[in-house]
Design a protein around this motif. Structure first.
Motif, mmCIF file in Angstrom:
data_model
loop_
_atom_site.group_PDB
_atom_site.id
_atom_site.type_symbol
_atom_site.label_atom_id
_atom_site.label_comp_id
_atom_site.label_asym_id
_atom_site.label_seq_id
_atom_site.Cartn_x
_atom_site.Cartn_y
_atom_site.Cartn_z
ATOM 1 N N LYS A 158 0.953 -1.171 0.034
ATOM 2 C CA LYS A 158 0.004 0.224 0.623
ATOM 3 C C LYS A 158 0.808 0.853 -0.175
ATOM 4 O O LYS A 158 1.032 1.702 1.165
ATOM 5 N N MET A 159 1.406 1.253 -1.160
ATOM 6 C CA MET A 159 2.205 2.884 -1.549
ATOM 7 C C MET A 159 2.403 2.714 -2.815
ATOM 8 O O MET A 159 2.371 2.429 -3.370
ATOM 9 N N ALA A 160 2.717 4.212 -3.617
ATOM 10 C CA ALA A 160 2.798 4.470 -4.935
ATOM 11 C C ALA A 160 4.396 4.228 -4.934
ATOM 12 O O ALA A 160 4.533 3.513 -6.287
ATOM 13 N N ARG A 161 5.526 4.343 -3.988
ATOM 14 C CA ARG A 161 6.972 3.364 -4.655
ATOM 15 C C ARG A 161 6.630 1.681 -5.638
ATOM 16 O O ARG A 161 5.718 1.001 -4.198
ATOM 17 N N GLY A 162 7.296 1.433 -6.275
ATOM 18 C CA GLY A 162 7.239 0.427 -6.607
ATOM 19 C C GLY A 162 5.995 -0.251 -7.494
ATOM 20 O O GLY A 162 5.531 -0.814 -8.683
ATOM 21 N N ASN A 163 4.221 0.377 -7.182
ATOM 22 C CA ASN A 163 3.492 0.048 -7.734
ATOM 23 C C ASN A 163 3.348 1.408 -8.967
ATOM 24 O O ASN A 163 2.316 0.312 -9.851
ATOM 25 N N LEU A 164 3.373 2.052 -8.480
ATOM 26 C CA LEU A 164 3.714 3.076 -10.001
ATOM 27 C C LEU A 164 4.771 2.525 -11.489
ATOM 28 O O LEU A 164 3.870 2.489 -12.096
ATOM 29 N N SER A 180 11.764 7.561 -17.077
ATOM 30 C CA SER A 180 11.949 8.477 -18.041
ATOM 31 C C SER A 180 10.506 8.792 -17.948
ATOM 32 O O SER A 180 9.792 10.287 -18.547
ATOM 33 N N VAL A 181 9.257 7.868 -18.221
ATOM 34 C CA VAL A 181 8.538 7.597 -18.221
ATOM 35 C C VAL A 181 7.616 8.353 -16.831
ATOM 36 O O VAL A 181 6.364 9.048 -17.446
ATOM 37 N N LEU A 182 7.933 8.161 -16.012
ATOM 38 C CA LEU A 182 7.518 8.367 -15.031
ATOM 39 C C LEU A 182 7.830 9.829 -14.458
ATOM 40 O O LEU A 182 6.940 10.326 -14.011
ATOM 41 N N ALA A 183 8.604 10.355 -14.768
ATOM 42 C CA ALA A 183 9.014 11.528 -14.745
ATOM 43 C C ALA A 183 8.285 12.830 -14.778
ATOM 44 O O ALA A 183 8.289 13.849 -15.531
ATOM 45 N N PHE A 324 14.611 9.917 -7.970
ATOM 46 C CA PHE A 324 13.495 9.788 -7.892
ATOM 47 C C PHE A 324 12.917 10.139 -7.108
ATOM 48 O O PHE A 324 11.498 11.174 -7.296
ATOM 49 N N TRP A 325 12.362 9.210 -5.837
ATOM 50 C CA TRP A 325 12.573 9.243 -5.281
ATOM 51 C C TRP A 325 12.093 10.028 -4.224
ATOM 52 O O TRP A 325 11.397 10.878 -3.032
ATOM 53 N N THR A 326 12.848 10.155 -4.107
ATOM 54 C CA THR A 326 13.507 11.657 -3.154
ATOM 55 C C THR A 326 13.161 13.021 -3.535
ATOM 56 O O THR A 326 12.410 13.814 -2.831
ATOM 57 N N ASP A 327 12.928 13.373 -4.804
ATOM 58 C CA ASP A 327 12.584 14.545 -5.662
ATOM 59 C C ASP A 327 10.761 14.488 -5.558
ATOM 60 O O ASP A 327 10.452 15.567 -5.614
#
Length: 342
Positions: A158-164, A180-183, A324-327
């Motif tokens: 249950k979190m965004a990181r990984g699932n996206l 590059s797509v997720l950015a 990416f996840w830090t930003d």
């Protein structure tokens, strides 16, 4: 101590030596902690004569920060997740490493050497399933999303990181192009749309132990899972398998708390824990990959098949982009929480 005059100065020398020969190592406990104790801690104690105390923590950097600010250091070596290492280094919580005291840089896998840390092991979140329950084995995230081909509930953390990232790969994005797509805003929208397709079939997990439990109980037909948890369940006789295509791997790092009085011993511990023999022993116990190329070379094909960074399993894997996840992590996790609650 300066005001005390001992009648026998030899006692002071013995006490000082005893104090120098101690070290506190911090990790996440559980099966990982058990494997570290057997592969790293106990052999290092025997080889060095240094007493190692192990402390478990939840990954929060607050206590490290409090120690450094108070200049009262009781932890020496800490197992730090990749996302926290850079922040901790920039905040002055960890020593900048002199790698000559650890080993040869060429012996370590790419991405394992950082200014304030050196890789401890490689782990991944991957697609797992119960081979006793599925007639058709899934081959990747496209199958995970295909509820017609493989009916039933799916488990996701249950979190965004990984699932996206998983959602984009299910939607046809190649592993090498995920970030590059997720950015882009369009890429984020695309990932959430794909997650929405699967939402009625999702059973969320939050603790790592839940994913294999869901599989064994038959609550889900497939789930994302930490590969070490699946490996532990296999050792308990459960026929759980991993589809490595599209797995997301990352490293935990060893870091030395800034200002430790046991700096020399800390370096020696890290050098031991990242040596070929120790990393290979650890991998056999839990299924997390060695950071030392020599450690990988020591493993047989059967063990390598269970590791996230074996030559075969890493081919179509994604290295988690910590920067990416830090930003973007805060905003994406907030959006995910709002989406999940609807």
């Amino acid at each position: 101590m300066k005001s005390i005059v001992w009648p026998v100065t030899g006692l002071m020398m013995i006490a000082g030596a005893a104090q120098a020969q101690s070290l506190t190592v911090v990790n996440f406990g559980g099966a990982n902690g058990d494997a570290q104790r057997a592969a790293f801690v106990q052999p290092f104690e025997k080889a060095s004569g240094t007493k190692v105390s192990v402390v478990e923590y939840d990954g929060s950097q607050a206590k490290v920060k409090a120690m450094v600010e108070a200049k009262h250091i009781s932890w020496d070596v800490v197992d730090v997740e990749s996302g926290d290492l850079g922040r901790g280094c920039s905040e002055g919580l960890y020593e900048k490493l002199d790698f000559s005291k650890i080993g040869k840089r060429a012996d370590y896998i790419p991405g394992s050497i950082d200014e304030c840390g050196v890789g401890a092991f490689v782990w991944s979140t991957a697609l797992a399933y119960n081979a006793d329950a599925l007639k058709t084995a899934p081959t990747g995230w496209k199958d995970f999303w295909d509820v017609k081909k493989i009916p039933g509930k799916r488990g996701l953390r249950k979190m965004a990181r990984g699932n996206l990232e998983f959602a984009l790969m299910a939607d046809g994005v190649a592993p090498k192009d995920v970030y590059s797509v997720l950015a882009t805003p369009a890429g984020v929208d695309r990932a959430f749309r794909k997650l929405t397709e699967l939402k009625p079939y999702i059973q969320w997990w939050e603790a790592g132990a839940q994913a294999p439990q869901f599989l064994v109980a038959g609550d889900v037909v497939m789930t994302s899972a930490f590969n070490g948890r699946i490996n532990a369940a296999r050792k308990d006789g459960k026929n759980l398998q991993v589809a490595w295509n599209g797995s997301i791997y990352d490293l935990d790092y060893w870091a030395i708390v800034k200002g430790t009085p046991n700096l020399a011993a800390a370096y020696k511990y890290i050098a031991y824990a990242t040596s070929p023999g120790a990393t290979a022993d650890f991998a056999k116990r839990i299924g997390y990959g060695p950071v030392n190329n020599g450690g990988i070379a020591k493993l047989d094909a059967k063990t390598l098949a269970l590791l996230p960074n074996s030559p075969q399993n890493i081919k179509n894997a994604v290295r988690q982009d910590g920067e990416f996840w830090t930003d973007h992590g805060d905003e994406l996790e907030q959006r995910f929480a709002a989406w999940a609650s609807k």
